[in-house]
Design a protein around this motif. Structure first.
Motif, PDB file in Angstrom:
ATOM      1  N   THR A  70      32.574  31.955 -24.440  1.00  0.00           N
ATOM      2  CA  THR A  70      33.651  31.192 -23.818  1.00  0.00           C
ATOM      3  C   THR A  70      33.200  29.889 -23.180  1.00  0.00           C
ATOM      4  OG1 THR A  70      34.714  33.285 -23.360  1.00  0.00           O
ATOM      5  CG2 THR A  70      35.543  31.370 -22.172  1.00  0.00           C
ATOM      6  N   PHE A  71      32.086  29.917 -22.486  1.00  0.00           N
ATOM      7  CA  PHE A  71      31.767  28.761 -21.660  1.00  0.00           C
ATOM      8  C   PHE A  71      30.790  27.794 -22.319  1.00  0.00           C
ATOM      9  CE2 PHE A  71      33.562  31.890 -18.892  1.00  0.00           C
ATOM     10  CZ  PHE A  71      34.478  31.132 -18.202  1.00  0.00           C
ATOM     11  N   HIS A  77      24.821  27.029 -20.581  1.00  0.00           N
ATOM     12  CA  HIS A  77      24.511  28.275 -21.263  1.00  0.00           C
ATOM     13  C   HIS A  77      25.705  28.721 -22.089  1.00  0.00           C
ATOM     14  CE1 HIS A  77      22.902  32.282 -21.766  1.00  0.00           C
ATOM     15  NE2 HIS A  77      23.935  32.818 -21.174  1.00  0.00           N
ATOM     16  N   PRO A 122      11.631  27.770 -25.353  1.00  0.00           N
ATOM     17  CA  PRO A 122      10.659  27.969 -24.279  1.00  0.00           C
ATOM     18  C   PRO A 122      11.238  27.495 -22.942  1.00  0.00           C
ATOM     19  CG  PRO A 122       9.634  26.895 -26.155  1.00  0.00           C
ATOM     20  CD  PRO A 122      11.094  26.942 -26.438  1.00  0.00           C
ATOM     21  N   ASP A 123      10.701  28.040 -21.843  1.00  0.00           N
ATOM     22  CA  ASP A 123      11.279  27.749 -20.536  1.00  0.00           C
ATOM     23  C   ASP A 123      11.065  26.309 -20.094  1.00  0.00           C
ATOM     24  OD1 ASP A 123      12.190  30.258 -20.461  1.00  0.00           O
ATOM     25  OD2 ASP A 123      10.825  31.017 -18.929  1.00  0.00           O
ATOM     26  N   TYR A 124      10.164  25.589 -20.749  1.00  0.00           N
ATOM     27  CA  TYR A 124       9.971  24.191 -20.373  1.00  0.00           C
ATOM     28  C   TYR A 124      10.884  23.248 -21.159  1.00  0.00           C
ATOM     29  CZ  TYR A 124       6.774  25.006 -24.259  1.00  0.00           C
ATOM     30  OH  TYR A 124       6.242  25.417 -25.453  1.00  0.00           O
TER      31      TYR A 124
ATOM     32  N   ASP B  39       5.577  29.243 -21.854  1.00  0.00           N
ATOM     33  CA  ASP B  39       6.794  29.493 -22.624  1.00  0.00           C
ATOM     34  C   ASP B  39       7.761  30.343 -21.823  1.00  0.00           C
ATOM     35  OD1 ASP B  39       6.223  28.065 -24.817  1.00  0.00           O
ATOM     36  OD2 ASP B  39       5.939  29.738 -26.190  1.00  0.00           O
ATOM     37  N   ARG B  40       7.204  31.322 -21.116  1.00  0.00           N
ATOM     38  CA  ARG B  40       8.042  32.208 -20.296  1.00  0.00           C
ATOM     39  C   ARG B  40       7.609  32.091 -18.856  1.00  0.00           C
ATOM     40  NH1 ARG B  40      10.917  31.321 -23.383  1.00  0.00           N
ATOM     41  NH2 ARG B  40      11.069  32.201 -25.436  1.00  0.00           N
ATOM     42  N   GLN B  41       8.499  31.553 -18.038  1.00  0.00           N
ATOM     43  CA  GLN B  41       8.163  31.318 -16.644  1.00  0.00           C
ATOM     44  C   GLN B  41       8.945  32.264 -15.745  1.00  0.00           C
ATOM     45  OE1 GLN B  41       9.025  27.138 -16.195  1.00  0.00           O
ATOM     46  NE2 GLN B  41       7.849  26.649 -18.019  1.00  0.00           N
ATOM     47  N   ARG B  43      11.394  32.675 -13.641  1.00  0.00           N
ATOM     48  CA  ARG B  43      12.571  31.979 -13.122  1.00  0.00           C
ATOM     49  C   ARG B  43      13.825  32.755 -13.500  1.00  0.00           C
ATOM     50  NH1 ARG B  43      13.551  26.827 -17.214  1.00  0.00           N
ATOM     51  NH2 ARG B  43      14.576  28.018 -18.814  1.00  0.00           N
ATOM     52  N   GLU B  45      17.230  33.205 -15.269  1.00  0.00           N
ATOM     53  CA  GLU B  45      17.901  32.687 -16.453  1.00  0.00           C
ATOM     54  C   GLU B  45      19.380  33.043 -16.375  1.00  0.00           C
ATOM     55  OE1 GLU B  45      16.625  31.202 -19.146  1.00  0.00           O
ATOM     56  OE2 GLU B  45      14.460  31.439 -18.892  1.00  0.00           O
ATOM     57  N   PRO B  46      20.246  32.217 -16.988  1.00  0.00           N
ATOM     58  CA  PRO B  46      21.648  32.623 -17.073  1.00  0.00           C
ATOM     59  C   PRO B  46      21.753  33.951 -17.811  1.00  0.00           C
ATOM     60  CG  PRO B  46      21.338  30.391 -17.922  1.00  0.00           C
ATOM     61  CD  PRO B  46      19.980  30.955 -17.679  1.00  0.00           C
ATOM     62  N   GLN B  47      22.463  34.884 -17.251  1.00  0.00           N
ATOM     63  CA  GLN B  47      22.642  36.222 -17.831  1.00  0.00           C
ATOM     64  C   GLN B  47      21.308  36.919 -18.085  1.00  0.00           C
ATOM     65  OE1 GLN B  47      25.368  35.289 -21.235  1.00  0.00           O
ATOM     66  NE2 GLN B  47      26.827  36.489 -20.057  1.00  0.00           N
ATOM     67  N   GLU B  49      17.702  39.112 -17.221  1.00  0.00           N
ATOM     68  CA  GLU B  49      17.413  40.441 -16.696  1.00  0.00           C
ATOM     69  C   GLU B  49      16.472  40.316 -15.504  1.00  0.00           C
ATOM     70  OE1 GLU B  49      15.922  43.045 -19.676  1.00  0.00           O
ATOM     71  OE2 GLU B  49      15.601  44.688 -18.273  1.00  0.00           O
ATOM     72  N   LYS B  56      20.007  45.073 -12.188  1.00  0.00           N
ATOM     73  CA  LYS B  56      19.085  44.454 -13.149  1.00  0.00           C
ATOM     74  C   LYS B  56      19.598  43.127 -13.701  1.00  0.00           C
ATOM     75  CE  LYS B  56      17.967  48.832 -14.940  1.00  0.00           C
ATOM     76  NZ  LYS B  56      18.356  49.462 -16.166  1.00  0.00           N
ATOM     77  N   MET B  57      20.414  42.416 -12.941  1.00  0.00           N
ATOM     78  CA  MET B  57      20.936  41.146 -13.436  1.00  0.00           C
ATOM     79  C   MET B  57      20.432  39.994 -12.571  1.00  0.00           C
ATOM     80  SD  MET B  57      24.886  41.891 -14.286  1.00  0.00           S
ATOM     81  CE  MET B  57      25.448  43.520 -14.749  1.00  0.00           C
ATOM     82  N   ASP B 183      38.950  35.709 -16.407  1.00  0.00           N
ATOM     83  CA  ASP B 183      37.520  35.399 -16.507  1.00  0.00           C
ATOM     84  C   ASP B 183      37.230  34.336 -17.555  1.00  0.00           C
ATOM     85  OD1 ASP B 183      38.265  37.134 -18.547  1.00  0.00           O
ATOM     86  OD2 ASP B 183      36.260  37.974 -18.751  1.00  0.00           O
ATOM     87  N   LYS B 184      38.228  34.023 -18.392  1.00  0.00           N
ATOM     88  CA  LYS B 184      37.981  33.049 -19.460  1.00  0.00           C
ATOM     89  C   LYS B 184      38.726  31.740 -19.244  1.00  0.00           C
ATOM     90  CE  LYS B 184      37.188  36.554 -22.963  1.00  0.00           C
ATOM     91  NZ  LYS B 184      35.771  36.595 -22.585  1.00  0.00           N
TER      92      LYS B 184
END
Lengths: 216, 221
Positions: A70-71, A77, A122-124, B39-41, B43, B45-47, B49, B56-57, B183-184
């Protein structure tokens, strides 16, 4: 003085040189071919917890990408739908299907379905979905023909070169904003090329080519 | 000697290609990270884990009995006098009901072409699947749903007579088998959809008088 080395020894340096050249060439070719995301990422097709068929939902039901994601046009995202999105229809359609058991369970308990992320920059790398789709870059350019996929796979390479191809020549990839979610769209108008250039100019499509455009 | 080297060489190439395969071939295996640097930091992330929280969100809801900065009902002290806070503060705009709790009988938002186009876009995405692009309830879902159930035909007198606020309420919270779309769709988008539904209703029951005289010729009237 007698010959210490047989006559064939004259050829040894040539063999060594020739052999080394072949080996180096093969190694370079191998690295070039295998050590990029075009090999390591493209084609990734994980088993998802629910076997959601994109082609069925797009072609038979005619859903727009944004019904679930939707968004994507309002946010960095592209949202993965929550289970209630599935239940909008599946509380009625195929309400008892075994394939949807996990969706119903998730809807009732509030526990997320653990979808496997396929396209993962990648996160960067900073990537904003909204600015792309709102300026005529279609889903299909990065995600491939998802509308034809029964099971989604990583269709494109997602190398930096892949991004830059478009950032350097946006007019070759851009399309009218109202066709962004039509993954089958092909330019039919013979004058589209000129229109695309005008579009890039008028809409001020200025994709950054500087490092900090994406690595911020 | 030369021949042996060539054979071994070609054999090795074939071996590597047959083990590693070709680019883009489909694979269940997780992608390799040959250079995994940063590559994986660590931080959010949107949605994403997050094992730290019970659910766990990464995405957090505001704690109970708190209000996010800028969302207090008294905004006078927060925003400058010229700021249009309608969408944030107007109870009628957000709930579709007036102070007495009655459904609004008109749109609480300025109607213009832009709003109509927004309504058309959102209606076609979210509503047309069931209610059809024309509003008659024969959307694509009809082919899959049990025959005893049908989507509402929005063009009937029942829905023409319904107030704007009630339609807004149905979009927000759903009705019968329809679930809510709060929600939409933002409140503004919901009102835009209400406006577009009104346009569909009018179009379905239109007469020649609704068409501007200059345009009637195009339809042969």
């Amino acid at each position: 003085m007698s010959n210490i080395f047989p006559e064939v020894a004259n050829k040894v340096p040539r063999w060594i040189l020739f052999g080394l050249t072949l080996k180096v060439l093969a190694i370079i070719a191998g690295l070039y071919y295998y050590f990029t995301p075009s090999y390591t990422r493209a084609g990734y097709q994980p088993v998802q917890p629910v076997s959601f068929d994109h082609s069925l939902h797009v072609k038979q039901v005619g859903l727009d990408c944004r019904y679930c994601h939707t968004f994507v046009d309002r946010s960095e995202h592209s949202t993965v739908p929550s289970s209630n999105t599935c239940m909008n229809c599946h509380s009625v359609v195929k309400a008892d299907s075994d394939k949807l058991a996990l969706v119903r369970e998730s809807y009732q308990t509030g526990e997320s379905i653990e979808w496997v992320k396929i396209h993962d920059t990648p996160d960067y790398v900073y990537f904003n979905h909204a600015v792309h789709v709102n300026r005529g870059v279609s889903c299909v350019h990065c995600h491939g023909q998802v509308d034809e996929m029964e099971e989604v796979y990583h269709a494109k390479s997602f190398t930096m070169n892949f991004c830059l191809d478009c950032h350097r020549n946006p007019e070759e990839f851009i399309r009218p904003v109202d066709k962004v979610y039509d993954l089958q769209w092909e330019p039919e108008d013979p004058e589209w090329e000129e229109q695309a250039q005008a579009f890039v100019h008028d809409w001020k499509v200025m994709p950054p080519e500087s490092c900090s455009g994406c690595h911020r | 000697m030369n021949r042996i080297i060539t054979v071994v060489y070609i054999f090795l190439i074939i071996l590597v290609v047959s083990v590693l395969g070709f680019r883009g071939s489909k694979s269940r295996k997780e992608p390799l990270y040959l250079f995994p640097d940063m590559d994986r930091q660590a931080r959010y992330e949107p949605q994403g884990e997050n094992p730290f929280f019970e659910d766990k969100m990464d995405d957090r809801l505001p704690p109970q009995n708190t209000i996010a900065r800028g969302n207090a009902l008294d905004r006078a002290g927060v925003f400058s006098s010229g700021f249009d806070a309608t969408e944030l503060t107007d109870v009628a705009f957000n709930t579709g009901r007036d102070e007495a709790g009655e459904f609004l009988k008109e749109l609480p938002i300025e109607v213009n072409h832009e709003l109509m186009e927004l309504g058309r876009e959102r209606y076609d995405i979210f509503c047309a699947v069931c209610h059809d692009e024309t509003g008659d309830g024969n959307g694509a879902v009809k082919n899959f749903a049990p025959p005893t159930l049908s989507s509402a035909n929005l063009l009937t007198q029942l829905y023409i007579d319904q107030s704007e606020g009630e339609i807004y309420n149905t979009i927000s919270y759903g009705k019968n088998t329809m679930m809510g779309y709060a929600d939409k769709l933002s409140p503004k988008e919901r009102w835009a959809v209400v406006l577009y539904v009104r346009a569909l209703q009018r179009a379905a029951n239109a007469t020649a008088d609704d068409i501007p005289e200059a345009k009637r010729g195009e339809l042969g009237l």
